[in-house]
Design an enzyme around this catalytic site. Sequence first.
Site, PDB file in Angstrom:
ATOM      1  CE  LYS A 191      -2.502   0.774  -1.838  1.00  0.00           C
ATOM      2  NZ  LYS A 191      -1.356   0.906  -0.928  1.00  0.00           N
ATOM      3  CB  THR A 192      -2.269   4.909   2.574  1.00  0.00           C
ATOM      4  OG1 THR A 192      -1.763   4.445   1.319  1.00  0.00           O
ATOM      5  CG2 THR A 192      -1.099   5.212   3.492  1.00  0.00           C
TER       6      THR A 192
ATOM      7  CD  GLU B  34       0.417  -1.476  -3.581  1.00  0.00           C
ATOM      8  OE1 GLU B  34      -0.318  -2.198  -4.288  1.00  0.00           O
ATOM      9  OE2 GLU B  34       0.406  -0.232  -3.644  1.00  0.00           O
TER      10      GLU B  34
ATOM     11  CD  GLN C 280      -4.340  -0.169  -8.560  1.00  0.00           C
ATOM     12  OE1 GLN C 280      -3.432   0.626  -8.771  1.00  0.00           O
ATOM     13  NE2 GLN C 280      -5.187  -0.034  -7.546  1.00  0.00           N
TER      14      GLN C 280
ATOM     15  NE  ARG D 132      -2.549   4.834 -11.432  1.00  0.00           N
ATOM     16  CZ  ARG D 132      -2.880   4.394 -10.210  1.00  0.00           C
ATOM     17  NH1 ARG D 132      -2.261   4.866  -9.151  1.00  0.00           N
ATOM     18  NH2 ARG D 132      -3.842   3.501 -10.048  1.00  0.00           N
TER      19      ARG D 132
END
Length: 656
Positions: free
Chosen positions: A29-30, A206, A236, A592
């Site tokens: 996403k970044t 976010e 999330q 993670r």
Amino acid sequence: MRQLNSAQRAAVRCLDRPLMVLAGAGSGKTSVITEKIAYLLEGGAAEPRQIVAVTFTNKAAREMRERVGQRIRGRDLSALRVSTFHALGLAILREEITRLGYRPRFTIYDGQDACQLLADILVCDANDPRVPAAQQRISRCKNAGETQAPPPDDMQALCEEFDRQMRARNAVDLDDLIALPARLLANDSEVRARWQDRVGYLLVDEYQDTNGAQYALMKLLVGSRARFTVVGDDDQSIYAWRGAQPENIRMLGQDFPALEVIKLEQNYRSTRRILKAANHLISRNPHVYEKRLWSDLGVGDPIRVIRTHDENDEARRVVAQILHHRLMVRGKYGDYAILYRGNHQSRPFEQTLREHGVPYVVSGAMSFFEHGEVRDLLAYMRLLANPTDDGAFLRIVNTPRREIGPATVERLAAFARTRDASLFDACWEEEFLAALGERVRARMRDFAAQVSAWSERAESEPAAPLVTEIVEVIGYRRWLESRADSPAETERRHGNVEELLAWIARLSSSPTGDRPLPEVLNQLALMEALTERTADDHADRVRLMTLHAAKGLEFPHVFLAGAEEDLLPHRASLESGNVEEERRLAYVGITRAKATLTFTWAAARRRYGETRDCQISRFINELPGDDLEWIGVDQDTRVSPEEGRRALASLKGLVR
């Protein structure tokens, strides 16, 4: 445009309608946000000053700006606004706060400041449990985003008095940095039009973590043009306890009917087994938009589930696993993370790691800003920037000791109330001073004169040398030495003072000239824990952290400890019927992991002075059984301390 997959490219190129990007864990996403900013600039769709990108932490904002700078070289991006929600709200208030009846030089109260004010209002000690409870309820009212609606009846009087006292101090709290701009934009058409004109395109990272006030502010900034992209993942959303509303994902589609939804489902982080487990688990939660993560990184190892006797046995087994695996793969300590639901779970792991010389770091330690010496100096800065800040006055009036005792301060507070004045203004009044003894009167006058002189200079002089002068003039280091219990404590406190001064020097430095204290103070008020400033994410140490702290991170090898009922999911969430958020928290922990994932659970665990039997977490039973490797299910897994020490010592010797 850099190499992107088809869904990422579609998200970058979508400019003709409002867009929501549902970005699964590890889906890049970044890169989408960075590329979209580049696409807007390179295609001429917006100038840097028209683009606003917001996220939730200073670290994330800083990294986003750095990535954009690396992507677009040779262009002046100084006008590009990449910040947190709170920093954006502060920028609005800096320009517009007088429209709300405040004076320009306002103070930002943090949680401790707000609790102290509430304690004064409730006439109780700051440690009284009513204080944090009231603070949380006021915070929830502000975060709900109801810019017009009053608080519940039982909170009405307290909210009004808290607001009155804050205004009297010309102060706002962190929640006000969102709630006040939202209220202002909702009620003032001139201000709303001005800021909507400035925000040519808005990007929100976010998005699933936004609360009601943040969503309201976002809607008011984009207006009917609706030129925005939000990026988030409803799976999330793990911050309901601090006001996040995952239902904002549903609301967005209702409020913006032309909304385009693009899903990023290809994961670039984890093996297929890990993603299969994550998908199975989260599929039990309801979804407005379904998505399913996938990966081409291979099947990967089975997911291990280890039953242990108790929390100490759990720690010994995890450390043994780390040492053995590191030996086999010739890996680094920094490749391993131990995640858990609550901070109390770290203690056995810390003891075992320390006993065997394994380097580690615990994330989420005490904030730098919580240290007493840091709060003392920040109170000096706050009072100089805003002399009506009674909280700052009370903290420093006798720090270091000036022989202005509690009885004098109580008389001052009573006198100030009769005059409806701030404590600083009241301490100049001859009627008050005349009632004091000669020595105390001289001390009070000296203190007031010194603060007044510094306050006048604070408006225009560079912050760093002024604060350094204050530390020297008041003899603060000598005072710390006199109060410390040991040389080590003195050293630590002196180090914190030096670190704060160094931070002020960096924050005040600017290409256009050094910033004065009020500007630096506003920046400091928005900073997260200063431990972020030196944290080395690449250091070769085992990482210990809560599942909440692990969000946004990734590790080759993850141990998810304490997979038990009443722990994960947590008892409080079960009692409140909020098992869905606990499931999302477990999902965050699973995703993670890049290569291996291990769950551990204890058959018994000591809590609150007694040992209780434990049951395996329901979330383990919601994972695909054919991908799990069970260890210690049918036999006693107890490892004696001596056996554990011998095994760990031999492994450690082999690794070295």
